[in-house]
Design a protein around this motif. Structure first.
Motif, PDB file in Angstrom:
ATOM      1  N   ILE A  65       0.834  -1.212   0.000  1.00 40.61           N
ATOM      2  CA  ILE A  65       0.000   0.000   0.000  1.00 40.61           C
ATOM      3  C   ILE A  65       0.864   1.255   0.000  1.00 40.61           C
ATOM      4  O   ILE A  65       0.586   2.226  -0.733  1.00 40.61           O
ATOM      5  N   ASN A  66       1.913   1.278   0.795  1.00 41.63           N
ATOM      6  CA  ASN A  66       2.773   2.469   0.834  1.00 41.63           C
ATOM      7  C   ASN A  66       3.550   2.647  -0.463  1.00 41.63           C
ATOM      8  O   ASN A  66       3.776   3.778  -0.908  1.00 41.63           O
ATOM      9  N   ASP A  67       3.944   1.555  -1.099  1.00 40.64           N
ATOM     10  CA  ASP A  67       4.698   1.654  -2.346  1.00 40.64           C
ATOM     11  C   ASP A  67       3.830   2.072  -3.525  1.00 40.64           C
ATOM     12  O   ASP A  67       4.282   2.811  -4.412  1.00 40.64           O
ATOM     13  N   TYR A  68       2.578   1.616  -3.544  1.00 39.30           N
ATOM     14  CA  TYR A  68       1.778   1.776  -4.746  1.00 39.30           C
ATOM     15  C   TYR A  68       0.519   2.625  -4.594  1.00 39.30           C
ATOM     16  O   TYR A  68      -0.073   3.017  -5.599  1.00 39.30           O
ATOM     17  N   ARG A  69       0.085   2.930  -3.357  1.00 37.00           N
ATOM     18  CA  ARG A  69      -1.181   3.638  -3.201  1.00 37.00           C
ATOM     19  C   ARG A  69      -1.088   4.890  -2.337  1.00 37.00           C
ATOM     20  O   ARG A  69      -1.940   5.756  -2.434  1.00 37.00           O
ATOM     21  N   TYR A  70      -0.107   4.987  -1.475  1.00 34.36           N
ATOM     22  CA  TYR A  70       0.058   6.179  -0.634  1.00 34.36           C
ATOM     23  C   TYR A  70       1.224   7.017  -1.158  1.00 34.36           C
ATOM     24  O   TYR A  70       2.226   6.481  -1.636  1.00 34.36           O
ATOM     25  N   THR A  71       1.090   8.314  -1.036  1.00 35.09           N
ATOM     26  CA  THR A  71       2.156   9.209  -1.480  1.00 35.09           C
ATOM     27  C   THR A  71       3.089   9.613  -0.349  1.00 35.09           C
ATOM     28  O   THR A  71       4.156  10.182  -0.603  1.00 35.09           O
ATOM     29  N   ASP A  72       2.685   9.323   0.905  1.00 35.92           N
ATOM     30  CA  ASP A  72       3.481   9.798   2.033  1.00 35.92           C
ATOM     31  C   ASP A  72       3.998   8.680   2.943  1.00 35.92           C
ATOM     32  O   ASP A  72       4.579   8.952   3.999  1.00 35.92           O
ATOM     33  N   GLY A  73       3.742   7.413   2.559  1.00 33.30           N
ATOM     34  CA  GLY A  73       4.243   6.287   3.348  1.00 33.30           C
ATOM     35  C   GLY A  73       3.636   6.153   4.724  1.00 33.30           C
ATOM     36  O   GLY A  73       4.236   5.537   5.605  1.00 33.30           O
ATOM     37  N   SER A  74       2.446   6.705   4.934  1.00 33.18           N
ATOM     38  CA  SER A  74       1.874   6.763   6.278  1.00 33.18           C
ATOM     39  C   SER A  74       0.982   5.572   6.632  1.00 33.18           C
ATOM     40  O   SER A  74       0.490   5.472   7.752  1.00 33.18           O
ATOM     41  N   TYR A  75       0.766   4.650   5.712  1.00 31.22           N
ATOM     42  CA  TYR A  75      -0.156   3.541   5.969  1.00 31.22           C
ATOM     43  C   TYR A  75       0.425   2.581   7.003  1.00 31.22           C
ATOM     44  O   TYR A  75       1.577   2.143   6.879  1.00 31.22           O
ATOM     45  N   GLN A  76      -0.378   2.230   8.010  1.00 25.88           N
ATOM     46  CA  GLN A  76       0.099   1.390   9.114  1.00 25.88           C
ATOM     47  C   GLN A  76      -0.673   0.077   9.272  1.00 25.88           C
ATOM     48  O   GLN A  76      -0.497  -0.627  10.271  1.00 25.88           O
ATOM     49  N   ALA A  77      -1.532  -0.265   8.310  1.00 28.17           N
ATOM     50  CA  ALA A  77      -2.291  -1.530   8.348  1.00 28.17           C
ATOM     51  C   ALA A  77      -3.092  -1.687   9.634  1.00 28.17           C
ATOM     52  O   ALA A  77      -3.252  -2.800  10.146  1.00 28.17           O
ATOM     53  N   GLY A  78      -3.585  -0.589  10.144  1.00 23.31           N
ATOM     54  CA  GLY A  78      -4.425  -0.644  11.338  1.00 23.31           C
ATOM     55  C   GLY A  78      -3.703  -1.170  12.557  1.00 23.31           C
ATOM     56  O   GLY A  78      -4.344  -1.538  13.548  1.00 23.31           O
ATOM     57  N   ASN A  79      -2.364  -1.199  12.516  1.00 25.25           N
ATOM     58  CA  ASN A  79      -1.559  -1.737  13.622  1.00 25.25           C
ATOM     59  C   ASN A  79      -2.043  -3.129  14.037  1.00 25.25           C
ATOM     60  O   ASN A  79      -2.086  -3.475  15.228  1.00 25.25           O
TER      61      ASN A  79
ATOM     62  N   GLU B 188      -7.655  -9.120  13.086  1.00 21.77           N
ATOM     63  CA  GLU B 188      -7.379  -7.712  12.799  1.00 21.77           C
ATOM     64  C   GLU B 188      -6.738  -7.553  11.427  1.00 21.77           C
ATOM     65  O   GLU B 188      -7.058  -6.621  10.676  1.00 21.77           O
ATOM     66  N   PHE B 189      -5.834  -8.466  11.097  1.00 30.84           N
ATOM     67  CA  PHE B 189      -5.169  -8.403   9.798  1.00 30.84           C
ATOM     68  C   PHE B 189      -6.168  -8.606   8.661  1.00 30.84           C
ATOM     69  O   PHE B 189      -6.163  -7.862   7.670  1.00 30.84           O
ATOM     70  N   ILE B 190      -7.030  -9.623   8.776  1.00 32.20           N
ATOM     71  CA  ILE B 190      -8.004  -9.895   7.724  1.00 32.20           C
ATOM     72  C   ILE B 190      -8.941  -8.701   7.543  1.00 32.20           C
ATOM     73  O   ILE B 190      -9.273  -8.310   6.413  1.00 32.20           O
ATOM     74  N   LYS B 191      -9.362  -8.094   8.654  1.00 33.62           N
ATOM     75  CA  LYS B 191     -10.223  -6.916   8.558  1.00 33.62           C
ATOM     76  C   LYS B 191      -9.533  -5.807   7.781  1.00 33.62           C
ATOM     77  O   LYS B 191     -10.134  -5.190   6.882  1.00 33.62           O
ATOM     78  N   GLU B 192      -8.270  -5.559   8.082  1.00 30.62           N
ATOM     79  CA  GLU B 192      -7.538  -4.484   7.409  1.00 30.62           C
ATOM     80  C   GLU B 192      -7.260  -4.836   5.949  1.00 30.62           C
ATOM     81  O   GLU B 192      -7.362  -3.979   5.064  1.00 30.62           O
TER      82      GLU B 192
END
Length: 587
Positions: free
Chosen positions: A482-496, A502-506
């Motif tokens: 997601i950070n490489d291909y969809r976010y411009t600022d590298g801020s995605y954290q996969a909902g921690n 939790e992973f499947i939800k995210e």
């Protein structure tokens, strides 16, 4: 009822087919000019049958004169239908959407009639071609044609096996009837070019393990026949698509066997069945299925790369033109393929046209407000939908009219300011009219739509990684993608995320954003028994504000089999009718 499937006049022969759902096999009658063997040997005849498969993908009104074409506009209609069944595809005004009874849960059987009919007609076109090619004596070209037919047939069966298998809903009246009728684990009847007429009235729904093996056999054969094949058009599947379908198939098995050891035991026990002659699965654990799914997803991805920000948001080619991310697609190119301008994907989904059901009749398709709220500020996909903060304002128009991408200002909207300001919040602009043509009712509809994208393979890889290498590895892979291909600022954290749930939800949040409108997430919702939660959204109409029961499959994800089939094929047991079982008044 008989239906003519092919409409092609060959220069030397006319091939006619007749069809009657899963309960009747097609026949191919050569003309008096040529013998059956000569027809089989004609590459031109085989190519015409192949063209019939490609054309049928977008066939309009497959039911015939007694049908209702608002529900019957080819595979794009099936994609649209699957989106309607979820929680992310509200309509702004249902007056001209033609789907309110489905969205409200009050009438869920009628639309599925068309699904069953469409897919078995589609399968018949594949069987037509398979019936005239003997791989033992065929040329390489003919083997390629056969491989393409088997790939399309595998996709069709994989779709309907998952759509029509009845899964527990948590609603006692439905689940008790499924138990009483003994339909758990049943998919759909298998009809091939070799199915004799004598079996047609006694062709039961295949149990899941038999269906898995049948689909795998088609894909194994397609893999063999497409070795070395180089396509000129992405409507023709190649080896990468075969691998992609295998990834889908093995992921479905992995999830099933991970959840149900009894289903795994049934599949293992059936490996030695003398009545099932298809290729064996050759597995003993769910882990092996995850390994195969990941392996095939990686094989399928070779040579492709994700859609870029520029490509995604392009007002002329955004999600209407194949690119390096698209592995397989359908497409329109002539007026004859669009008999009625309103019953199409473009009319029903594309926002910026001057005609159609969206801007002309306000049947706009929106993203669910809850899901939009999950899109991070650094995610450029957010510009595929009108932000509630921007809707109706001058500043909002200036924000959406043009965007800064990689340091360059590029056009984003096809509308002028007053037109754009009239759009409701959350309305999509993901799917653009062909070449950005918003005026011509035909030229704007000569679009392509993806049947498979490399991003799907990446998500399969990531999900399998979490199961095989641990949640932390899955989270890291998801964040990286997601950070490489969809976010411009590298801020995605996969909902921690720290747990598998939790992973499947995210993961599914990201898939719901990524594949909005493409008809894919339906299969995840059913595969993983995800709750359909529409009450979290502010923009669903009141009669569609429904939540299904947590931990169960939403009832309307279980498609109904029409009575015509169950009356004519006495061995085909129907599913419970889910109409009215879950509505705003009884949820």
């Amino acid at each position: 009822m008989k239906h003519r499937i092919l409409r092609y006049l060959f220069s030397l022969t006319f091939v006619a087919t007749t069809f009657s759902l899963g309960g009747c096999i097609d026949t191919i009658d050569p003309s008096s000019t040529l013998t059956a063997q000569q027809v089989k040997n004609l590459t031109s005849s085989q190519q015409s049958l192949l063209n019939g498969i490609i054309s049928y993908v977008i066939d309009f009104n497959s039911w015939g004169s007694s049908g209702y074409p608002t529900n019957d506009w080819g595979y794009p209609c099936q994609m649209f239908y699957r989106e309607v069944l979820g929680a992310d595809f509200p309509v702004y005004s249902s007056n001209y959407s033609y789907w309110p009874s489905v969205e409200s849960g009050t009438e869920t059987r009628f639309k599925a009639y068309y699904t069953y009919r469409y897919y078995y007609n589609f399968i018949a076109t594949c069987n037509n071609l398979a019936s005239v090619i003997d791989p033992a004596t065929a040329s390489e070209t003919s083997k390629n044609y056969l491989g393409i037919a088997l790939t399309y047939r595998a996709m069709a069966y994989l779709d309907i096996a998952r759509q029509f298998e009845f899964k527990p809903t948590g609603i006692a009246s439905l689940d008790d009837k499924a138990t009483k009728d003994n339909i758990w684990g049943l998919t759909v009847p298998i009809v091939t070019e070799k199915t004799p007429d004598s079996e047609m009235r006694h062709n039961p729904r295949a149990p899941f393990y038999k269906m898995y093996r049948f689909i795998l056999t088609d894909l194994d054969n397609a893999e063999k026949y497409l070795q070395g094949y180089v396509r000129s058009d992405k409507k023709m599947p190649d080896l990468s698509v075969v691998y992609g379908l295998k990834a889908r198939l093995w992921l479905d098995m992995a999830s099933r066997f991970d959840k149900s050891s009894s289903d795994l035991d049934k599949a293992i026990a059936a490996e030695d069945s003398t009545t099932i002659t298809y290729d064996k699965l050759g597995i003993h654990t769910a882990r092996e299925c995850y390994e195969k799914a990941r392996n095939y997803a990686r094989l399928a991805s070779t040579g492709y790369s994700p859609v870029t920000e520029t490509e995604w948001l392009d007002p002329k080619t955004g999600f209407n033109t194949p690119n390096q991310a698209w592995m397989w697609c359908l497409g329109y190119s002539t007026r004859e393929q669009i008999p009625y301008i309103y019953y199409t994907f473009t009319s029903s989904v594309t926002t910026e046209t001057d005609w159609g059901l969206t801007r002309a009749y306000e049947a706009f398709r929106m993203i669910g407000s809850w899901l939009y709220g999950q899109i991070g500020q650094g995610d450029w996909r957010r510009y595929s939908w009108v932000s509630p903060d921007a809707a109706g304002t001058h500043d909002g128009y200036k924000q959406y009219d043009s965007l800064m991408i990689a340091g360059h200002k590029v056009q984003n909207s096809l509308l002028d300011e007053e037109e754009w300001k009239a759009l409701p919040a959350y309305v999509n602009t993901k799917f653009r009219p062909a070449k950005g043509n918003r005026v011509d009712t035909y030229e704007g509809q000569f679009i392509s739509l993806p049947l498979m994208r490399v991003e799907e393979m990446k998500f399969i890889d990531i999900e399998c990684t979490a199961h095989l290498d641990g949640v932390a590895a899955g989270v890291a892979a998801l964040k990286s993608f997601i950070n490489d291909y969809r976010y411009t600022d590298g801020s995605y954290q996969a909902g921690n995320a720290t747990t598998m749930d939790e992973f499947i939800k995210e993961l599914l949040i990201q898939k719901r954003i990524e594949f909005w409108g493409e008809g894919l997430v339906y299969f995840d919702n059913k595969r993983l028994a995800q709750q359909i939660r529409r009450k979290d959204n502010t923009n669903y109409e009141p009669n569609a504000q429904i939540n299904s029961k947590a931990g169960y499959v939403c009832p309307w994800l279980n498609y109904f089999i029409l009575e015509y089939e169950t009356h004519n094929n006495v061995a085909c047991k129907p599913n419970p009718d889910t109409s009215g079982s879950l509505t705003v008044t009884n949820q």
